[in-house]
Write a protein that holds these residues in place. Structure first.
Motif, mmCIF file in Angstrom:
data_model
loop_
_atom_site.group_PDB
_atom_site.id
_atom_site.type_symbol
_atom_site.label_atom_id
_atom_site.label_comp_id
_atom_site.label_asym_id
_atom_site.label_seq_id
_atom_site.Cartn_x
_atom_site.Cartn_y
_atom_site.Cartn_z
ATOM 1 N N LEU A 23 0.949 -1.314 0.032
ATOM 2 C CA LEU A 23 -0.016 -0.114 0.066
ATOM 3 C C LEU A 23 0.857 1.237 -0.109
ATOM 4 O O LEU A 23 0.705 2.493 -0.500
ATOM 5 N N LEU A 24 1.951 1.240 0.674
ATOM 6 C CA LEU A 24 3.020 2.458 0.645
ATOM 7 C C LEU A 24 4.331 1.817 0.824
ATOM 8 O O LEU A 24 4.627 0.660 1.478
ATOM 9 N N VAL A 78 -5.587 5.709 2.425
ATOM 10 C CA VAL A 78 -5.186 5.042 1.347
ATOM 11 C C VAL A 78 -6.658 4.709 0.534
ATOM 12 O O VAL A 78 -7.613 4.169 1.405
ATOM 13 N N ASN A 105 -4.244 5.029 -4.480
ATOM 14 C CA ASN A 105 -3.825 6.284 -3.996
ATOM 15 C C ASN A 105 -3.522 6.152 -2.560
ATOM 16 O O ASN A 105 -4.136 6.036 -1.683
ATOM 17 N N ALA A 106 -2.279 6.621 -2.024
ATOM 18 C CA ALA A 106 -2.143 6.911 -0.701
ATOM 19 C C ALA A 106 -1.335 8.277 -0.367
ATOM 20 O O ALA A 106 -0.589 8.676 -1.076
ATOM 21 N N SER A 125 3.103 12.038 -0.595
ATOM 22 C CA SER A 125 2.717 10.739 -0.603
ATOM 23 C C SER A 125 3.502 9.882 -0.060
ATOM 24 O O SER A 125 4.899 10.182 -0.037
#
Length: 811
Positions: A411-412, A455, A459-460, A577
């Motif tokens: 996710l990141l 999230v 997109n985070a 981000s």
């Protein structure tokens, strides 16, 4: 350097810490309005947490202490602490076994509700784990008739060492643990440690089952009684990192795992007696598909039901780091219970010993090894694991690992930061006519900070970075309770809200929280929940333009920086981000990363353009240029010229000093030579205080063993120790070691040393001429040194400088 320059440098030195403290204070003030400290005085090494969801009381296990904290209203201090220490004899016995006094305390590592008004507490108890019972009503330890604490062994329930990795979970009143089970910490077990004695089972002692694991987390997944048509059994999941045995490499490769056991498993009849018959494990893969990088060390796992009350909607969010990366880097991946179940129901992995290669085993016996009891198995007569055939249990014993892996993309990914703990909240948001959940990650760092990241889809967005504790205190737990987060370090505890647009105090942060349904109100100067009509969609670019900037902050503008060789320049890059940032720069350069910023050491090859690119939106979209700098190398600065001039002045004085020293040596040599020519002749046994020689009768200056003035210093003035202006210049060399200075510089005004009293000598012919010649020589020497003092006093760099240490001479 002029006095004005020195004064300015001093003021800057005094003001810079104050400016940095002011900047830090302002960042803390942003968070102070929402952070509520909770008092836990005189408590250290907090490591166990238990929250009563009904009353809101948080129980903490620390060193020698159990604490109860009312997260809504503070309890009286005298009723919120239990002291549970190790006896003095026990502590001494622990120290004699080679452990430190600090480790031989009682570190509370387990707190679990028993459901009967008591808490089950276990501690390391000086490397002899013990468990006790806490009465919740009066918050005291249960005691025996003789007044001692009621305790039972904690082996297998609690680790021996305070720092050992450990996890435990209570399932239906029965405790399941994953920990070490011996004093040396070399045996590892996943066990059922309470309940009926015959049903207390554990893993097989085999590296195929557990290979040097580091346990991280555990979760109890209870099936819904009303919505369980197949009669599936409840399951317990364990997450850990272990050394992989399926990879034949020279180095130890760590892999993250998820293991599963079934609640109704009570072991086999002959094979796998008192061992799990349902133990299966699979590899977790957290791989960034863009860069191809895998994160193979699991740090923490948070369990979250996306649909409350539906166990099948459970997702596991994990923090990962890399075994191979030198710089700090963290990633967050999420795995669904459905994906894990598919892998557990898939093919098994097998090591074929004939060729040492892994392959899928064939055939798999019936009923399928490792599956939990369900209605179908019970219909076939297998209503207990004791009734499973030996061929099924043998296959299970030899094949605990699954062939397929549970895959996930991060996710990141963040560079320069190490995350330690994670909590997740879901916020429903509307996107036009559709509705979806926005995931908010609450991440604790090893430097006492809390990061909030939203999230939505691919997109985070980084929303907040809140400093909560000193940098030396890592965040070791985050508990969610009624729209609040209870965040702790080993020594501190705070409470802060987790949801609501009012958390975001600035326009830009509020605009970044637009996926959560937040919008900035200019009149109120506050962030609030947006109110839209059905189907209405607000333009994100418009929201950011109201803050005076564009949404993405992408910029191709290049800033010119004029630098000089030898400087260290920090090039900032604002990372909105949590996706990674990277730099493009000249190939011949000396750089180092600080989070997303870049430190450059300026050299002749540093000229060029430095660009920072950050992945702002979806992982498939191109990176956004965040910042660009052009380094232009300039000539030496004025300060460098001043330093070079000072250096030249110092060197000139240094050379003059040594020339003067050699001149004085020459004068003394001439004086001695003239005295020998005047006094050459017979010797007398009588002595005269005015006519003594400077050398004993048996020695000459040419004798290697003689103690002459060229090897030992005669102190004409007061001796001082030290170094010359910080350069370590030796002012009393062994060849010319008789010149010293006092603290005010070179001086010969105190040269009242009576040479006639210091050395036994022969009486020479012509004592009056001897006295006259010696007097003239000393007067010439004093006059010469007086002139040298006036010349050297003009050198500012030598005035008052301490000198190098010299040993005391003895003749």
């Amino acid at each position: 350097m002029t006095p004005d320059t020195c004064l300015l440098a001093t003021l800057l030195t005094m003001c810079l810490p104050l400016l940095s403290w002011t900047a830090a204070l302002s960042s803390h003030e942003v968070a102070s309005s929402m952070v509520t400290p909770l008092e836990i005085d005189d408590v250290a090494n907090v490591s166990a947490f238990l929250l009563d969801q009904v009353s809101g009381i948080l129980y903490l296990g620390a060193r020698d202490t159990i604490v109860a904290v009312d997260t809504a209203n503070k309890l009286p201090k005298e009723s919120r602490k239990i002291v549970w220490k190790v006896s003095e004899e026990k502590s001494k016995s622990c120290v004699t076994k080679g452990k430190t006094e600090a480790d031989c305390n009682n570190y509370i590592r387990l707190l679990e509700f028993l459901g009967d008004g008591r808490i089950y507490a276990c501690g390391t108890y000086a490397f002899d784990p013990q468990c006790a019972f806490v009465n919740i009503l009066n918050f005291t330890l249960e005691k025996l008739e003789d007044g001692k604490e009621k305790m039972e062994t904690g082996k297998g329930k609690c680790p021996f060492e305070p720092s050992q990795h450990y996890t435990a979970v209570m399932a239906g009143g029965i405790l399941y643990t994953a920990t070490t089970s011996n004093f040396l910490g070399t045996l590892f077990d996943i066990s059922r440690v309470t309940g009926i004695d015959q049903e207390r089972i554990r893993t097989e002692r085999s590296i195929n089952w557990l290979s040097d694991p580091e346990f991280v987390s555990s979760a109890f997944i209870q099936e819904d009684e009303k919505n369980n048509p197949t009669g599936e059994d409840d399951k317990i999941y364990f997450f850990f990192t272990e050394v992989a045995k399926e990879y034949d490499l020279y180095t130890k490769v760590k892999v993250p795992r998820v293991a599963r056991v079934c609640k109704s498993d009570i072991g086999g009849m002959k094979t796998l007696q008192r061992r799990w018959t349902t133990f299966l494990k699979a590899q977790l893969v957290c791989e960034d598909r863009g860069s191809g990088q895998r994160f193979n060390v699991l740090t923490d796992v948070f369990t979250k039901q996306h649909q409350p009350g539906d166990p099948s909607s459970t997702h596991f969010y994990g923090i990962f780091t890399s075994q191979w990366e030198r710089e700090e880097m963290s990633a967050v991946c999420v795995y669904s219970l459905e994906d894990i179940t598919k892998v557990m129901d898939g093919p098994f992995k097998e090591l074929k010993k004939s060729c040492e290669t892994w392959m899928n085993p064939e055939p798999v016996p019936t009923p399928r090894p490792g599956q939990c009891l369900n209605s179908a198995l019970k219909a076939e007569g297998f209503d207990s694991s004791l009734k499973l055939p030996d061929k099924v249990l043998t296959f299970m014993r030899d094949h605990p690992l699954m062939e397929n892996s549970v895959m996930s993309a991060p996710l990141l990914v963040r560079s320069g930061v190490t995350y330690t703990k994670l909590a997740v909240t879901l916020t429903p948001v509307s996107n036009g006519n559709s509705k979806l959940n926005a995931t908010v990650l609450h991440l604790g760092t090893d430097h006492g900070e809390l990061h909030r990241i939203a999230v939505v889809g691919p997109n985070a967005t980084l929303l907040q970075e809140i400093p909560l504790f000193p940098a030396s205190e890592p965040i070791n737990n985050i508990l969610l309770y009624k729209d609040a987060a209870l965040v702790s370090s080993p020594h501190s505890l705070v409470k802060l809200p987790t949801e609501g647009c009012s958390l975001y105090p600035t326009c830009e942060v509020c605009a970044r929280a637009r996926p959560l349904g937040c919008v900035w109100r200019q009149k109120e100067a506050a962030c609030s929940l947006v109110v839209t009509e059905p189907g209405e969609v607000l333009n994100p670019d418009y929201l950011f333009s109201r803050c005076g900037r564009s949404k993405d902050g992408c910029s191709n503008e290049i800033k010119d920086l004029h630098v000089t060789e030898g400087l260290h320049v920090l090039l900032p890059c604002v990372q909105v981000s949590p996706r990674p940032c990277h730099w493009q720069h000249p190939p011949q350069r000396h750089t180092r990363r600080h989070l997303s910023d870049l430190e450059v050491q300026v050299t002749l090859e540093s000229n060029g353009t430095y660009r920072c690119f950050c992945e702002e939106a979806g992982r498939e979209q191109p990176a956004c240029p965040r910042a660009a700098y052009r380094l232009l190398l300039q000539g030496p600065s004025t300060s460098s010229s001043i330093m070079q001039a000072s250096s030249r002045q110092f060197m000139a004085g240094y050379v003059m000093f040594f020339i003067a020293g050699f001149a004085i040596c020459g004068l003394l040599v001439c004086l001695l030579h003239r005295r020998r020519k005047r006094g050459g002749g017979g010797h007398s046994s009588s002595t005269s205080e005015k006519g003594r020689d400077l050398l004993p009768s048996s020695d000459t200056p040419q004798s290697p063993s003689s103690t002459s003035l060229f090897s030992e210093a005669v102190p004409f003035t007061e001796k001082r120790n030290g170094t010359l202006n910080g350069h370590g210049g030796q002012m009393c060399d062994h060849k010319c070691g008789y010149i010293y200075t006092n603290s005010s510089g070179l001086s010969v005004q105190d040269t009242s040393v009576n040479l006639s009293e210091g050395f036994p000598v022969r009486e020479r012919a012509g004592p009056e001429a001897e006295e006259e010649g010696l007097g003239e020589g000393l007067r010439e020497l004093v006059d010469g040194l007086g002139g040298l003092e006036e010349e050297l006093a003009k050198l500012h760099v030598l005035r008052g400088a301490p000198l190098a240490q010299c040993e005391e001479s003895s003749i």
